[in-house]
Every structure is written in C-alpha cells, then in structure tokens.
Design an enzyme around this catalytic site. Structure first.
Site, PDB file in Angstrom:
ATOM      1  N   ARG A 113      -1.447   4.895  13.070  1.00 57.10           N
ATOM      2  CA  ARG A 113      -0.518   4.331  14.049  1.00 57.10           C
ATOM      3  C   ARG A 113      -0.884   4.822  15.436  1.00 57.10           C
ATOM      4  O   ARG A 113      -1.654   5.772  15.590  1.00 57.10           O
ATOM      5  CB  ARG A 113       0.939   4.647  13.701  1.00 57.10           C
ATOM      6  N   ARG A 144       0.841  -1.200   0.000  1.00 57.03           N
ATOM      7  CA  ARG A 144       0.000   0.000   0.000  1.00 57.03           C
ATOM      8  C   ARG A 144       0.870   1.241   0.000  1.00 57.03           C
ATOM      9  O   ARG A 144       2.038   1.195   0.329  1.00 57.03           O
ATOM     10  CB  ARG A 144      -0.880   0.018   1.256  1.00 57.03           C
ATOM     11  N   LYS A 163       3.683  -6.728  12.506  1.00 57.64           N
ATOM     12  CA  LYS A 163       3.030  -7.053  11.232  1.00 57.64           C
ATOM     13  C   LYS A 163       3.444  -8.438  10.728  1.00 57.64           C
ATOM     14  O   LYS A 163       4.626  -8.727  10.547  1.00 57.64           O
ATOM     15  CB  LYS A 163       3.385  -5.998  10.184  1.00 57.64           C
TER      16      LYS A 163
HETATM   17  C1  BTN Z   1       0.927  -3.879   2.432  1.00 58.87           C
HETATM   18  O1  BTN Z   1       1.187  -4.371   3.532  1.00 58.87           O
HETATM   19  O2  BTN Z   1       1.214  -2.709   2.156  1.00 58.87           O
HETATM   20  C2  BTN Z   1       0.258  -4.726   1.401  1.00 58.87           C
HETATM   21  C3  BTN Z   1       1.191  -5.787   0.917  1.00 58.87           C
HETATM   22  C4  BTN Z   1       0.583  -6.684  -0.127  1.00 58.87           C
HETATM   23  C5  BTN Z   1       1.601  -7.621  -0.713  1.00 58.87           C
HETATM   24  C6  BTN Z   1       0.981  -8.638  -1.620  1.00 58.87           C
HETATM   25  S1  BTN Z   1       2.117  -9.887  -2.059  1.00 58.87           S
HETATM   26  C7  BTN Z   1       0.998 -10.500  -3.247  1.00 58.87           C
HETATM   27  C8  BTN Z   1       0.363  -9.308  -3.916  1.00 58.87           C
HETATM   28  N1  BTN Z   1       1.176  -8.836  -5.014  1.00 58.87           N
HETATM   29  C9  BTN Z   1       1.698  -7.650  -4.791  1.00 58.87           C
HETATM   30  O3  BTN Z   1       2.441  -7.031  -5.562  1.00 58.87           O
HETATM   31  N2  BTN Z   1       1.298  -7.197  -3.594  1.00 58.87           N
HETATM   32  C10 BTN Z   1       0.422  -8.129  -2.927  1.00 58.87           C
END
Ligand code: BTN
Length: 271
Positions: A268, A67, A132
C-alpha cells in the site's frame, strides 16, 4: 446478506458465444447459478484435458475467496465471478508474473470497453481512478508430468450495494456502474475479458513476463511512489521502482533495492 436467486437473469449463452466469435471454440464455458467458489470447484475437480480452456462462471458464490485468506463478498448481481483453468506446456517455470499478466489482460479488456484511468496494483488488483475494481486469485494445481495447471479466479465489481463494507481496501472500492455509467451485459464483459486473456496467457506461456513488463509498468498504480510492503516476515518501506523480468516488485529502501515476490504480501501507499 444474499437475496433470493432470480433477481439476476439467466445468462445468455448464445450471446456469449457470438461475442467470442472465432475464439468460442477454444473454450468450454460452464455457467452455474451458484457454487461455493469457482476457484475451489475447479481445483477440487479439474475437468479433463480436451484441448479447450475450461471456464467456470457462477452467478453467485457462497464462499468466494480472495487473497490472504480474505472472503470475496457476494451480493446478488454485484460482481462477475469466474475462474479459468489454464494448462501450461511442460517445463514452464514457476508462474511468478502470472497474476500480473492476468491483470494486464483485464486492464486491456476494460480499456477497450471505454474505461479510463485503469491502473494495476501489484501483484493483482485492477484499479479504476485508484479504487479497487477487480481482484485476481491465481492458484496452482499440483504438477503432473512437469506440466503446470493454474486456476485463475477473477472477480469484477459490477454494482456494489451503496452500503457495501469491504475490509482491507485502503484506496476504496469501485464498480463498473460508477466508472462507466452503464454496466455492459455480463456476457459482453466475459467475452471481452476472455478475448484478452487467451492471447495473453499464450504469450506468457511461451515467453514469460519479460515482454509484458513494459505494458504493466505503464499502468503501475504505485510507480515512483513510497510504498509499504507487509505480510511475510518483516515490513518493508521504500520507493516503488516497478517490476523486474519475472514480475517481482522492486522497492528501493535506504539499505538497497529489494525484490518482493508475490507471496502472501500486500502493498500500500506509505503514509
Ligand atoms: C482478491 O482481490 O483478493 C482476489 C479476489 C478473487 C475473487 C475471485 S471471484 C472468482 C474466483 N473464485 C473465488 O473464490 N475467488 C476468485
């Protein structure tokens, strides 16, 4: 940063099918050794609608996305990374609470695997003992004929390198190796998650977030704690009251209660 492929064993698709049991027929699962990002791959070339739920798993992503424009960093065998393409029925409203519902499904799957103290950090992080463990990236395809298609990306930390530096994680990061002692097979994990996600997304598609709200609140990492919301527009500080029927975060500030929708914001604990 990435070690050569081959250190991570090939997936056992028969074991995955067996673990899914009767639900296996509902899915079309493609497991590739490497791609840029499973979310990007499904968004760029969405599979045709054959009535099944399309899942793309990558043993390694070369450009995994998180994100807020962040990267999802890759080390061999460090995480389970996959995306699910979910087609909602026409008329489904904007999916404000969708990532919360996905987080809830993940939490339930992890709890069934024996994990304690799983909490959810609005809008879409799964925490274990406050750190996390998993991130969710929900993206939406342009609507066709009033029907919404979501690409739901999930990254679950399995075994992070000891020196893994992951920026922007105030509460720290953890992985299943630390939380469970032993990491279940990736096929077992994927089947456990999909088995929770499937009924969850069906429920969300028919009744929205409202009926899931209480279960989410029970796992709210910041319930009744002071939080700071930053991102779009000005920052906001107040007490986290929980979420509303649509999945918006409720923050009580001196001037009144704010509803925060899951845009490009982060929450947060306030110092
Ligand atoms: C976050 O924590 O910001 C979201 C992370 C999401 C990661 C997953 S891995 C599979 C899918 N493909 C990506 O490029 N991102 C999500």
């Amino acid at each position: 940063m990435n070690a050569p492929l081959g250190l991570v064993p090939a997936p056992d698709l028969a074991a995955l099918t067996a673990a899914l049991g009767s639900l296996a027929a509902a899915f079309d699962i493609r497991w590739v050794e490497e791609c840029t990002s499973t979310n990007s791959a499904l968004l760029d070339a969405p599979p045709g609608n054959d009535g099944r739920v399309h899942v793309l798993v990558a043993t390694r992503q070369s450009a995994g996305r998180g994100r807020r424009g962040r990267q999802w960093l890759a080390w061999p065998g460090a995480s389970l990374t996959f995306s699910v393409l979910w087609r909602f029925a026409p008329g489904m409203p904007v999916p404000a609470g969708l990532s919360l519902a996905v987080g809830l499904a993940l939490a339930r799957a992890l709890e069934k695997l024996g994990l304690d103290a799983v909490t959810l950090k609005w809008p879409n992080d799964v925490l274990a003992r406050g750190a996390k463990l998993s991130g969710i990236l929900v993206e939406v395809l342009p609507e066709r004929g009033g029907a919404l298609t979501a690409v739901i990306g999930i990254g679950l930390n399995l075994r992070l390198p000891a020196d893994a530096a992951i920026p922007g994680q105030g509460g720290g990061v953890t992985d299943l190796a630390h939380e469970l002692g032993e990491v279940p097979a990736r096929e077992t994990l994927l089947a456990a998650i999909l088995s929770e996600l499937y009924p969850m997304l069906n429920a969300y598609g028919s009744t929205g977030f409202g009926l899931l709200r209480e279960a989410w609140e029970q796992r709210n990492a910041f319930a009744n704690l002071p939080v700071r919301v930053s991102g779009e527009g000005s920052d906001l500080s107040g007490l986290c009251l929980g979420v509303d029927e649509e999945g918006a975060l409720l923050v009580r500030a001196p001037e009144g209660t704010h509803r925060v929708y899951a845009g490009d914001v982060s929450v947060r604990l306030a110092p």
